[in-house]
Design a protein around this motif. Structure first.
Motif, PDB file in Angstrom:
ATOM      1  N   ASP A  20      40.251  51.173  43.935  1.00 14.63           N
ATOM      2  CA  ASP A  20      40.694  50.107  42.897  1.00 14.63           C
ATOM      3  C   ASP A  20      40.520  48.719  43.881  1.00 14.63           C
ATOM      4  O   ASP A  20      39.913  47.800  43.023  1.00 14.63           O
ATOM      5  N   GLU A  27      34.294  44.393  39.199  1.00 10.19           N
ATOM      6  CA  GLU A  27      34.719  44.830  37.809  1.00 10.19           C
ATOM      7  C   GLU A  27      33.645  44.170  36.729  1.00 10.19           C
ATOM      8  O   GLU A  27      33.914  42.949  36.522  1.00 10.19           O
ATOM      9  N   SER A  57      44.804  46.930  41.225  1.00 10.31           N
ATOM     10  CA  SER A  57      45.152  46.489  39.744  1.00 10.31           C
ATOM     11  C   SER A  57      45.971  47.563  38.970  1.00 10.31           C
ATOM     12  O   SER A  57      46.694  48.153  39.767  1.00 10.31           O
ATOM     13  N   ASP A  58      45.711  47.507  37.642  1.00 12.34           N
ATOM     14  CA  ASP A  58      46.712  48.350  36.732  1.00 12.34           C
ATOM     15  C   ASP A  58      46.296  49.730  37.464  1.00 12.34           C
ATOM     16  O   ASP A  58      47.371  50.667  37.131  1.00 12.34           O
ATOM     17  N   ASP A  59      45.026  50.066  37.790  1.00 17.21           N
ATOM     18  CA  ASP A  59      44.838  51.430  38.386  1.00 17.21           C
ATOM     19  C   ASP A  59      45.901  52.123  39.117  1.00 17.21           C
ATOM     20  O   ASP A  59      46.536  53.349  38.964  1.00 17.21           O
ATOM     21  N   GLY A  96      45.363  43.209  35.275  1.00 15.62           N
ATOM     22  CA  GLY A  96      44.136  43.827  34.852  1.00 15.62           C
ATOM     23  C   GLY A  96      44.053  44.758  33.878  1.00 15.62           C
ATOM     24  O   GLY A  96      43.234  45.390  33.761  1.00 15.62           O
ATOM     25  N   ASP A 298      36.392  49.113  39.568  1.00 10.63           N
ATOM     26  CA  ASP A 298      37.608  49.710  40.290  1.00 10.63           C
ATOM     27  C   ASP A 298      37.964  50.993  39.780  1.00 10.63           C
ATOM     28  O   ASP A 298      38.500  51.785  40.802  1.00 10.63           O
ATOM     29  N   THR A 299      37.858  51.407  38.628  1.00  8.84           N
ATOM     30  CA  THR A 299      38.330  52.525  38.217  1.00  8.84           C
ATOM     31  C   THR A 299      37.520  53.853  38.539  1.00  8.84           C
ATOM     32  O   THR A 299      37.950  54.837  38.768  1.00  8.84           O
TER      33      THR A 299
HETATM   34 MG    MG Z   1      41.997  47.873  36.834  1.00  5.10          MG
END
Ligand code: MG
Ligand code: R7I
Ligand code: MG
Length: 349
Positions: A20, A27, A57-59, A96, A298-299
């Motif tokens: 990530d 990204e 990030s959100d991940d 994000g 990132d994911t």
């Molecule tokens: Mg992310």
């Protein structure tokens, strides 16, 4: 399979965080030369600031919620997990997140909400999201539950808190299964690993909801199985270009266009590959290769990092990468607690 060692748990959770943090740089990028990726990664060796300069990030933010909920409750608790997602978003909304899921996270914060699965069901005209946001945070389910039926059941429910489309939550099940098998050494024989995933997903996708979602979205029945067969075909070719991987498997934000891709990246990088530094171990190759695909880097790197980390273990993680990534140290500590939960051991300090 092989015993699930602590090093594999650490590798999985830290690998996800690294993917990530390292993938965040690219990204959304298109046509990314490998040279650019290696420049980015080699820069970390020289970086003396270290200490989490690359933010997650959100991940990772949502993965941390899953881990903390499973550890705090000692089981899957949808209310608790939903509240942690909502609270994490409230405290750090700028990580994000996907454009749609923000609505769900806002609704989950409401104290009047009784059914925590309801906001996810309201997404995208009532079909629910097929994004990869459920899959990106699925690894901890494989690290908390040793029983494969539990891994499937809870990775699905955990994803359904935000993703109620079967093409979203079944991506999470596939990702959790990949980590589960990798943890037990199944990547030693790639064909066996893929066959096991396909055979499990044939059961998972054999439901009315999966059939109707697939038809509504113009996908074949058993869409994840179909993609896994493509992964198999790509593995059998003598050489595969980045462009072919993108066109056959995808590099996008849909779970269907990213989870099978992450699995392919891990398998492809089990061996040294032209274009990747010889000094790189398998985990470094996997992350670099994911980044070079561009798109949802990132994911895809987060998901591949978890699968590869569960295979190679934490010894394969470069110190300088770990030092540069926010949350990596903490992930290592949480992996130990998950390892205890997994083996049903009494929890130490
Ligand atoms: Mg992310
Ligand atoms: O799936 P989600 O949490 O997003 C995760 C991605 C990762 O790449 C993260 O790193 C972060 O960047 O975001 O969030 P959603 O909003 O549920 O889904 C992501 C996007 O997929 C949406 O914003 C839509 O563009 C698309 N999408 C859909 N579009 C049309 N119809 C998802 N489901 C649908 C759909 O049913
Ligand atoms: Mg992403």
């Amino acid at each position: 399979g092989a015993p699930a060692s602590l090093a594999r748990f650490r590798g999985a959770l830290v690998g996800a965080v690294l993917g990530d943090c390292l993938g965040g740089e690219f990204e959304g990028a298109e046509e990314l030369p490998m040279e650019r990726v290696l420049q980015h990664l080699n820069g970390l060796d020289q970086d003396t600031r270290g200490d989490g300069i690359l933010q997650y990030s959100d991940d990772t933010a949502m993965t941390r919620c899953v881990v903390q909920s499973l550890l705090a409750r000692g089981e899957f608790d949808e209310q608790d997990m939903a509240h942690r997602f909502a609270e994490e978003y409230r405290q750090a909304p700028g990580r994000g997140y996907g454009a749609g899921v923000i609505q769900v996270l806002k609704k989950l914060a409401s104290p009047r909400l009784s059914d925590v699965f309801q906001p996810a069901r309201a997404q995208f005209g009532g079909r629910g999201s097929f994004g990869n946001g459920g899959a990106m945070r699925a690894a901890p389910f494989a690290l908390a539950f040793s029983n494969i039926e539990d891994v499937k059941r809870y990775s699905k429910l955990g994803a359904m808190l935000t993703h109620s489309c079967s093409l979203g939550y079944n991506g999470a099940v596939l990702q959790a299964l990949a980590v589960h098998f990798s943890l037990h050494g199944a990547l030693a024989v790639p064909q066996v690993f893929l066959n096991r995933l396909i055979s499990e997903m044939e059961g998972v996708e054999n439901e009315d909801r999966a059939r109707s979602d697939a038809r509504a979205l113009n996908e074949p029945d058993f869409p994840f199985c179909a993609r896994l067969h493509r992964v198999k075909d790509l593995m059998e070719r003598s050489s595969v270009s980045i462009e072919e991987v993108i066109s056959e498997l995808g590099n996008g934000i849909a779970a269907l266009h990213s989870v099978p891709t992450a699995i392919f990246c891990v398998l492809h990088c089990l061996e040294p590959r032209a274009g990747l530094p010889e000094r790189y171990g398998g985990l470094e190759r996997t992350v670099a290769y994911c980044l070079a695909l561009g798109g949802d880097t990132d994911t895809i790197a987060c998901m591949a990092g978890a699968i590869a980390g569960a295979h190679y273990g934490s010894d394969a993680i470069p110190q300088c990468w770990q030092r540069c990534c926010e949350g990596a140290e903490e992930a290592e500590a949480w992996a130990e607690h998950l390892h205890q939960l997994y083996h049903q051991l009494p929890r130490g300090g």
